[in-house]
Design a protein around this motif. Sequence first.
Motif, PDB file in Angstrom:
ATOM      1  N   ILE A  82       0.935  -1.276  -0.101  1.00 33.10           N
ATOM      2  CA  ILE A  82       0.075   0.021  -0.066  1.00 33.10           C
ATOM      3  C   ILE A  82       1.020   1.144  -0.073  1.00 33.10           C
ATOM      4  CG2 ILE A  82      -1.572   1.127   1.388  1.00 33.10           C
ATOM      5  CD1 ILE A  82      -2.541  -1.441   2.691  1.00 33.10           C
ATOM      6  N   SER A  83       0.693   2.193  -0.958  1.00 36.96           N
ATOM      7  CA  SER A  83       1.354   3.379  -0.987  1.00 36.96           C
ATOM      8  C   SER A  83       0.198   4.583  -0.982  1.00 36.96           C
ATOM      9  CB  SER A  83       2.153   3.577  -2.248  1.00 36.96           C
ATOM     10  OG  SER A  83       3.077   2.471  -2.225  1.00 36.96           O
ATOM     11  N   GLY A  84      -0.012   5.039   0.127  1.00 35.05           N
ATOM     12  CA  GLY A  84      -1.165   6.175   0.401  1.00 35.05           C
ATOM     13  C   GLY A  84      -2.537   5.543  -0.064  1.00 35.05           C
ATOM     14  N   GLU A  85      -3.244   6.253  -1.035  1.00 35.40           N
ATOM     15  CA  GLU A  85      -4.476   5.608  -1.306  1.00 35.40           C
ATOM     16  C   GLU A  85      -4.458   4.636  -2.437  1.00 35.40           C
ATOM     17  OE1 GLU A  85      -7.196   6.884   0.451  1.00 35.40           O
ATOM     18  OE2 GLU A  85      -5.347   7.766   1.693  1.00 35.40           O
ATOM     19  N   VAL A  86      -3.358   4.088  -2.872  1.00 35.43           N
ATOM     20  CA  VAL A  86      -3.316   3.106  -3.890  1.00 35.43           C
ATOM     21  C   VAL A  86      -2.724   1.809  -3.278  1.00 35.43           C
ATOM     22  CG1 VAL A  86      -3.495   4.699  -5.917  1.00 35.43           C
ATOM     23  CG2 VAL A  86      -1.296   3.771  -5.048  1.00 35.43           C
ATOM     24  N   ALA A  87      -3.255   0.685  -3.886  1.00 34.48           N
ATOM     25  CA  ALA A  87      -2.469  -0.531  -3.437  1.00 34.48           C
ATOM     26  C   ALA A  87      -2.441  -1.486  -4.764  1.00 34.48           C
ATOM     27  CB  ALA A  87      -3.235  -1.317  -2.042  1.00 34.48           C
ATOM     28  N   VAL A  88      -1.617  -2.544  -4.453  1.00 39.43           N
ATOM     29  CA  VAL A  88      -1.262  -3.802  -5.199  1.00 39.43           C
ATOM     30  C   VAL A  88      -1.544  -4.904  -4.316  1.00 39.43           C
ATOM     31  CG1 VAL A  88      -0.102  -2.733  -6.886  1.00 39.43           C
ATOM     32  CG2 VAL A  88       0.880  -3.835  -5.330  1.00 39.43           C
ATOM     33  N   ALA A  89      -2.101  -6.112  -4.972  1.00 40.23           N
ATOM     34  CA  ALA A  89      -2.439  -7.251  -4.231  1.00 40.23           C
ATOM     35  C   ALA A  89      -2.183  -8.315  -5.160  1.00 40.23           C
ATOM     36  CB  ALA A  89      -3.560  -7.488  -3.597  1.00 40.23           C
ATOM     37  N   VAL A  90      -1.556  -9.562  -4.842  1.00 42.43           N
ATOM     38  CA  VAL A  90      -1.355 -10.734  -5.887  1.00 42.43           C
ATOM     39  C   VAL A  90      -2.109 -11.689  -5.145  1.00 42.43           C
ATOM     40  CG1 VAL A  90       0.189 -12.261  -6.601  1.00 42.43           C
ATOM     41  CG2 VAL A  90       0.832 -10.043  -6.467  1.00 42.43           C
ATOM     42  N   LEU A  91      -2.950 -12.354  -5.756  1.00 44.42           N
ATOM     43  CA  LEU A  91      -4.005 -13.456  -5.430  1.00 44.42           C
ATOM     44  C   LEU A  91      -3.763 -14.777  -6.153  1.00 44.42           C
ATOM     45  CD1 LEU A  91      -6.403 -14.472  -3.970  1.00 44.42           C
ATOM     46  CD2 LEU A  91      -7.490 -13.486  -5.908  1.00 44.42           C
ATOM     47  N   ASP A  92      -3.300 -15.844  -5.571  1.00 40.58           N
ATOM     48  CA  ASP A  92      -3.408 -16.949  -6.515  1.00 40.58           C
ATOM     49  C   ASP A  92      -4.386 -17.736  -6.163  1.00 40.58           C
ATOM     50  OD1 ASP A  92      -0.676 -16.808  -7.286  1.00 40.58           O
ATOM     51  OD2 ASP A  92       0.161 -17.339  -5.272  1.00 40.58           O
ATOM     52  N   GLU A  93      -5.007 -18.435  -7.055  1.00 39.13           N
ATOM     53  CA  GLU A  93      -6.366 -19.204  -7.224  1.00 39.13           C
ATOM     54  C   GLU A  93      -6.147 -20.478  -7.687  1.00 39.13           C
ATOM     55  OE1 GLU A  93     -10.288 -16.565  -7.981  1.00 39.13           O
ATOM     56  OE2 GLU A  93      -8.513 -16.450  -9.654  1.00 39.13           O
ATOM     57  N   GLY A  95      -8.004 -23.817  -8.761  1.00 32.69           N
ATOM     58  CA  GLY A  95      -9.314 -24.568  -9.012  1.00 32.69           C
ATOM     59  C   GLY A  95     -10.384 -23.685  -9.524  1.00 32.69           C
ATOM     60  N   TYR A  96     -10.102 -22.548  -9.872  1.00 25.47           N
ATOM     61  CA  TYR A  96     -11.167 -21.666 -10.278  1.00 25.47           C
ATOM     62  C   TYR A  96     -11.779 -22.060 -11.710  1.00 25.47           C
ATOM     63  CZ  TYR A  96     -13.990 -17.679 -12.114  1.00 25.47           C
ATOM     64  OH  TYR A  96     -15.038 -16.791 -12.428  1.00 25.47           O
ATOM     65  N   GLN A  97     -12.884 -22.557 -11.623  1.00 28.24           N
ATOM     66  CA  GLN A  97     -13.425 -23.090 -12.787  1.00 28.24           C
ATOM     67  C   GLN A  97     -12.485 -24.235 -13.472  1.00 28.24           C
ATOM     68  OE1 GLN A  97     -14.835 -20.021 -15.677  1.00 28.24           O
ATOM     69  NE2 GLN A  97     -16.294 -19.338 -14.510  1.00 28.24           N
ATOM     70  N   GLY A  98     -12.080 -24.821 -12.542  1.00 24.58           N
ATOM     71  CA  GLY A  98     -11.035 -25.933 -12.729  1.00 24.58           C
ATOM     72  C   GLY A  98      -9.576 -25.577 -13.398  1.00 24.58           C
ATOM     73  N   HIS A  99      -9.099 -24.586 -12.986  1.00 22.58           N
ATOM     74  CA  HIS A  99      -8.192 -23.851 -13.490  1.00 22.58           C
ATOM     75  C   HIS A  99      -7.293 -23.073 -12.154  1.00 22.58           C
ATOM     76  CE1 HIS A  99      -8.784 -25.135 -17.700  1.00 22.58           C
ATOM     77  NE2 HIS A  99     -10.021 -24.476 -17.508  1.00 22.58           N
ATOM     78  N   ASP A 100      -5.882 -22.949 -12.423  1.00 20.73           N
ATOM     79  CA  ASP A 100      -5.285 -22.014 -11.416  1.00 20.73           C
ATOM     80  C   ASP A 100      -4.725 -20.804 -12.192  1.00 20.73           C
ATOM     81  OD1 ASP A 100      -5.258 -24.384 -10.083  1.00 20.73           O
ATOM     82  OD2 ASP A 100      -3.340 -25.189 -10.367  1.00 20.73           O
ATOM     83  N   PHE A 101      -4.775 -19.794 -11.355  1.00 20.72           N
ATOM     84  CA  PHE A 101      -4.585 -18.313 -11.774  1.00 20.72           C
ATOM     85  C   PHE A 101      -3.691 -17.691 -10.875  1.00 20.72           C
ATOM     86  CE2 PHE A 101      -8.383 -19.576 -14.336  1.00 20.72           C
ATOM     87  CZ  PHE A 101      -8.357 -18.787 -15.198  1.00 20.72           C
ATOM     88  N   THR A 102      -2.852 -16.746 -11.480  1.00 18.91           N
ATOM     89  CA  THR A 102      -2.375 -15.495 -10.441  1.00 18.91           C
ATOM     90  C   THR A 102      -2.792 -14.321 -10.728  1.00 18.91           C
ATOM     91  OG1 THR A 102      -0.165 -17.029 -10.096  1.00 18.91           O
ATOM     92  CG2 THR A 102      -0.310 -14.395  -9.909  1.00 18.91           C
ATOM     93  N   ASN A 103      -3.374 -13.769 -10.230  1.00 19.44           N
ATOM     94  CA  ASN A 103      -3.974 -12.419 -10.359  1.00 19.44           C
ATOM     95  C   ASN A 103      -3.430 -11.132  -9.724  1.00 19.44           C
ATOM     96  OD1 ASN A 103      -6.852 -13.112 -11.426  1.00 19.44           O
ATOM     97  ND2 ASN A 103      -6.467 -14.470  -9.579  1.00 19.44           N
ATOM     98  N   HIS A 104      -2.877 -10.251 -10.384  1.00 21.66           N
ATOM     99  CA  HIS A 104      -2.396  -8.955  -9.724  1.00 21.66           C
ATOM    100  C   HIS A 104      -3.454  -7.800  -9.865  1.00 21.66           C
ATOM    101  CE1 HIS A 104       1.881 -10.325 -10.087  1.00 21.66           C
ATOM    102  NE2 HIS A 104       1.137 -11.171 -10.793  1.00 21.66           N
ATOM    103  N   PHE A 105      -4.019  -7.408  -8.839  1.00 22.70           N
ATOM    104  CA  PHE A 105      -4.917  -6.237  -8.556  1.00 22.70           C
ATOM    105  C   PHE A 105      -4.290  -5.205  -8.245  1.00 22.70           C
ATOM    106  CE2 PHE A 105      -7.513 -10.119  -7.022  1.00 22.70           C
ATOM    107  CZ  PHE A 105      -8.180 -10.093  -8.239  1.00 22.70           C
ATOM    108  N   SER A 106      -4.596  -3.768  -8.926  1.00 23.16           N
ATOM    109  CA  SER A 106      -4.566  -2.498  -8.592  1.00 23.16           C
ATOM    110  C   SER A 106      -5.708  -2.073  -7.844  1.00 23.16           C
ATOM    111  CB  SER A 106      -3.861  -1.867  -9.719  1.00 23.16           C
ATOM    112  OG  SER A 106      -2.846  -2.170 -10.450  1.00 23.16           O
TER     113      SER A 106
END
Length: 134
Positions: A82-93, A95-106
């Motif tokens: 987190i930097s001030g009013e913005v952030a980044v997060a990394v989510l590993d999923e 089995g989502y709909q049978g698949h594995d994902f890495t998501n980078h959220f702003s």
Amino acid sequence: MSQDPADHEGVHAAVQAYVSAVSVADPKAVRAAFRPDAHMWGYLGEEFVSAPIEAFCEVVAADTDSAQWSRDYTYAIRSVEISGEVAVAVLDEFGYQGHDFTNHFSLVRQDGEWRIAGKTFFRRDAAAGAEPQG
């Protein structure tokens, strides 16, 4: 970089709202987790995807088998910065709909509320030779 626990809890809650929405195939809740002007980019196998978040909401709405895959669905929030009013997060999923994902959220905090402003993703199992989802 913010060390305030409340900031981290807010970002975690925003990512958790995304997870909760996709795990029950609720497009309305997905929309609520994102800013209305959010966009996504990423890869489903070799297929590059660039679309407004509404396109992802349509994928979620079309999911008629969530009860089938969601029992095996797990996830981990790998990191938050987190930097001030913005952030980044990394989510590993897994089995989502049978698949594995890495998501980078702003994420952006506006009027005290953290919401996802952008999603970049990679379907990890596609790199191992799975057929692209489409």
